[in-house]
Design a protein around this motif. Structure first.
Motif, PDB file in Angstrom:
ATOM      1  N   ASP A 117      31.040 113.988  38.348  1.00  0.00           N
ATOM      2  CA  ASP A 117      31.644 112.653  38.271  1.00  0.00           C
ATOM      3  C   ASP A 117      31.925 112.216  36.843  1.00  0.00           C
ATOM      4  O   ASP A 117      32.613 111.213  36.636  1.00  0.00           O
ATOM      5  CB  ASP A 117      30.733 111.632  38.957  1.00  0.00           C
ATOM      6  N   PHE A 118      31.403 112.926  35.857  1.00  0.00           N
ATOM      7  CA  PHE A 118      31.735 112.610  34.466  1.00  0.00           C
ATOM      8  C   PHE A 118      33.225 112.747  34.208  1.00  0.00           C
ATOM      9  O   PHE A 118      33.764 112.177  33.256  1.00  0.00           O
ATOM     10  CB  PHE A 118      30.948 113.519  33.507  1.00  0.00           C
ATOM     11  N   LEU A 119      33.912 113.512  35.059  1.00  0.00           N
ATOM     12  CA  LEU A 119      35.360 113.691  34.929  1.00  0.00           C
ATOM     13  C   LEU A 119      36.146 112.563  35.583  1.00  0.00           C
ATOM     14  O   LEU A 119      37.362 112.490  35.419  1.00  0.00           O
ATOM     15  CB  LEU A 119      35.779 115.022  35.557  1.00  0.00           C
ATOM     16  N   GLY A 120      35.469 111.709  36.324  1.00  0.00           N
ATOM     17  CA  GLY A 120      36.141 110.645  37.067  1.00  0.00           C
ATOM     18  C   GLY A 120      36.341 109.391  36.239  1.00  0.00           C
ATOM     19  O   GLY A 120      36.135 109.378  35.023  1.00  0.00           O
ATOM     20  N   ARG A 121      36.690 108.319  36.919  1.00  0.00           N
ATOM     21  CA  ARG A 121      37.029 107.067  36.238  1.00  0.00           C
ATOM     22  C   ARG A 121      35.808 106.181  36.003  1.00  0.00           C
ATOM     23  O   ARG A 121      35.873 105.233  35.224  1.00  0.00           O
ATOM     24  CB  ARG A 121      38.091 106.309  37.046  1.00  0.00           C
ATOM     25  N   LYS A 122      34.697 106.463  36.668  1.00  0.00           N
ATOM     26  CA  LYS A 122      33.503 105.640  36.501  1.00  0.00           C
ATOM     27  C   LYS A 122      32.814 105.947  35.172  1.00  0.00           C
ATOM     28  O   LYS A 122      32.698 107.100  34.781  1.00  0.00           O
ATOM     29  CB  LYS A 122      32.510 105.912  37.638  1.00  0.00           C
ATOM     30  N   TYR A 123      32.391 104.880  34.506  1.00  0.00           N
ATOM     31  CA  TYR A 123      31.606 105.077  33.298  1.00  0.00           C
ATOM     32  C   TYR A 123      30.871 103.782  32.967  1.00  0.00           C
ATOM     33  O   TYR A 123      31.197 102.708  33.490  1.00  0.00           O
ATOM     34  CB  TYR A 123      32.490 105.490  32.114  1.00  0.00           C
ATOM     35  N   ASN A 124      29.872 103.899  32.115  1.00  0.00           N
ATOM     36  CA  ASN A 124      29.143 102.738  31.603  1.00  0.00           C
ATOM     37  C   ASN A 124      29.035 102.881  30.093  1.00  0.00           C
ATOM     38  O   ASN A 124      28.907 103.995  29.574  1.00  0.00           O
ATOM     39  CB  ASN A 124      27.729 102.678  32.201  1.00  0.00           C
ATOM     40  N   ASN A 125      29.099 101.755  29.391  1.00  0.00           N
ATOM     41  CA  ASN A 125      28.921 101.811  27.946  1.00  0.00           C
ATOM     42  C   ASN A 125      27.496 102.218  27.603  1.00  0.00           C
ATOM     43  O   ASN A 125      26.550 101.891  28.325  1.00  0.00           O
ATOM     44  CB  ASN A 125      29.217 100.448  27.311  1.00  0.00           C
ATOM     45  N   SER A 126      27.340 102.925  26.496  1.00  0.00           N
ATOM     46  CA  SER A 126      26.006 103.291  26.041  1.00  0.00           C
ATOM     47  C   SER A 126      25.333 102.088  25.392  1.00  0.00           C
ATOM     48  O   SER A 126      25.977 101.084  25.082  1.00  0.00           O
ATOM     49  CB  SER A 126      26.096 104.427  25.019  1.00  0.00           C
ATOM     50  N   LYS A 127      24.019 102.198  25.191  1.00  0.00           N
ATOM     51  CA  LYS A 127      23.277 101.146  24.487  1.00  0.00           C
ATOM     52  C   LYS A 127      23.421 101.268  22.976  1.00  0.00           C
ATOM     53  O   LYS A 127      23.115 100.335  22.238  1.00  0.00           O
ATOM     54  CB  LYS A 127      21.793 101.230  24.854  1.00  0.00           C
ATOM     55  N   LEU A 128      23.917 102.411  22.515  1.00  0.00           N
ATOM     56  CA  LEU A 128      23.931 102.713  21.094  1.00  0.00           C
ATOM     57  C   LEU A 128      24.641 101.649  20.266  1.00  0.00           C
ATOM     58  O   LEU A 128      24.190 101.269  19.184  1.00  0.00           O
ATOM     59  CB  LEU A 128      24.583 104.080  20.870  1.00  0.00           C
ATOM     60  N   TYR A 129      25.764 101.137  20.780  1.00  0.00           N
ATOM     61  CA  TYR A 129      26.540 100.162  20.021  1.00  0.00           C
ATOM     62  C   TYR A 129      26.555  98.786  20.687  1.00  0.00           C
ATOM     63  O   TYR A 129      27.347  97.918  20.329  1.00  0.00           O
ATOM     64  CB  TYR A 129      27.970 100.677  19.820  1.00  0.00           C
ATOM     65  N   ASP A 130      25.675  98.592  21.650  1.00  0.00           N
ATOM     66  CA  ASP A 130      25.558  97.313  22.353  1.00  0.00           C
ATOM     67  C   ASP A 130      24.969  96.272  21.406  1.00  0.00           C
ATOM     68  O   ASP A 130      23.891  96.474  20.829  1.00  0.00           O
ATOM     69  CB  ASP A 130      24.653  97.499  23.574  1.00  0.00           C
ATOM     70  N   ALA A 131      25.675  95.150  21.233  1.00  0.00           N
ATOM     71  CA  ALA A 131      25.241  94.107  20.294  1.00  0.00           C
ATOM     72  C   ALA A 131      23.874  93.536  20.650  1.00  0.00           C
ATOM     73  O   ALA A 131      23.146  93.036  19.778  1.00  0.00           O
ATOM     74  CB  ALA A 131      26.281  92.992  20.246  1.00  0.00           C
ATOM     75  N   SER A 132      23.501  93.592  21.928  1.00  0.00           N
ATOM     76  CA  SER A 132      22.215  93.027  22.358  1.00  0.00           C
ATOM     77  C   SER A 132      21.084  94.049  22.306  1.00  0.00           C
ATOM     78  O   SER A 132      19.942  93.743  22.662  1.00  0.00           O
ATOM     79  CB  SER A 132      22.340  92.485  23.788  1.00  0.00           C
ATOM     80  N   PHE A 133      21.376  95.275  21.847  1.00  0.00           N
ATOM     81  CA  PHE A 133      20.390  96.359  21.853  1.00  0.00           C
ATOM     82  C   PHE A 133      19.905  96.599  20.423  1.00  0.00           C
ATOM     83  O   PHE A 133      20.680  96.966  19.538  1.00  0.00           O
ATOM     84  CB  PHE A 133      21.010  97.631  22.428  1.00  0.00           C
ATOM     85  N   THR A 134      18.629  96.357  20.187  1.00  0.00           N
ATOM     86  CA  THR A 134      18.047  96.509  18.854  1.00  0.00           C
ATOM     87  C   THR A 134      17.743  97.969  18.555  1.00  0.00           C
ATOM     88  O   THR A 134      17.224  98.692  19.413  1.00  0.00           O
ATOM     89  CB  THR A 134      16.749  95.699  18.736  1.00  0.00           C
TER      90      THR A 134
END
Length: 248
Positions: free
Chosen positions: A226-243
């Protein structure tokens, strides 16, 4: 001295700088002629002795190495992709050790990495897949019982399937039996980074038919998941709320 060098996925400029320099300085090159791009041999000096291992047995390869090593020649054993994946280097290393011949390994760019680049995808998509299985179908070379394709398919994670282009009907059946759905995305990655590269996006249901209709029966890596499909989620790496350690 023997240098096992990963030639990369195909393109002449996808070998590492270290690998290129080893080719330039080699007195003897033994290359996997069935898969390695012959353009890579252009890095070698005109005086270099070149052997195509596609026509050689293990014993013949070792004999060439023994003779060259006794003459203090620098030897490159050039494998496709990265030699750690289906490279058959262990059996060569054991032989070299038995003759007290020194060796080292220069890593290369594996085709599963070049395939992801060509397909424009990431194997480890947050919330979709955080693991990659690198495997092959069982053919003339058996696989351990716990590594049968249907067993691995039960994880429903990202998969890169090597050496299975001639077994896609069986692969398709095994993936479905293992638990993937028919509409799971697949990518047929033919001769990635070569001039005649093809990337064909399909599904498990249509995998075999698309291989046949495109007349592909070898030199293709098959990506599944499914990594080839359209579904995805943003990582926490660059999330402004993630310290993080660097960003408070």
């Amino acid at each position: 001295m023997v240098h096992f060098v990963g030639a990369g996925s195909g393109a002449k400029d996808l070998i590492t700088v270290r690998g290129m320099n080893l080719l330039k300085n080699a007195d003897v090159i033994i290359y996997a002629g069935s898969l390695v791009n012959p353009e890579l041999l252009e890095y070698a000096e005109d005086s270099c002795e070149i052997y195509n291992s596609a026509y050689m047995t293990l014993e013949e390869i070792i004999d060439v190495i023994k003779t060259a090593d006794s003459e203090n020649k620098d030897i490159v054993r050039l494998h496709t992709g990265d030699s750690s994946i289906y490279g058959a280097i262990r059996e060569q290393i054991e032989q070299l050790n038995s003759y007290d011949i020194s060796w080292d390994i220069c890593p290369g760019v594996s085709s599963f990495l070049a395939a992801a680049a060509a397909a424009g995808c990431e194997y480890t998509v947050p919330g979709i897949s955080q693991s990659l299985i690198i495997t092959r179908m069982e053919g003339r070379t058996p696989v351990p019982e716990k590594e049968k394709m249907r067993e691995l398919a039960g994880h429903n994670t990202s998969m890169a399937v090597f050496l299975s282009s001639g077994l896609t009907k069986e692969l398709q059946d095994e993936l479905l039996t293992g638990g993937y759905s028919e509409d799971t995305p697949c990518a047929i990655c033919y001769k990635v980074s070569w001039p005649d590269e093809k990337i064909i996006m399909t599904t498990i249901k249509n995998l075999h038919n698309d291989m046949v209709s495109n007349s592909i029966a070898k030199t293709a890596l098959i990506l599944v998941g499914d990594f080839l499909g359209r579904k995805y989620n943003n990582s926490k790496l660059y999330d402004a709320s993630f310290t993080t350690e660097y960003r408070k």
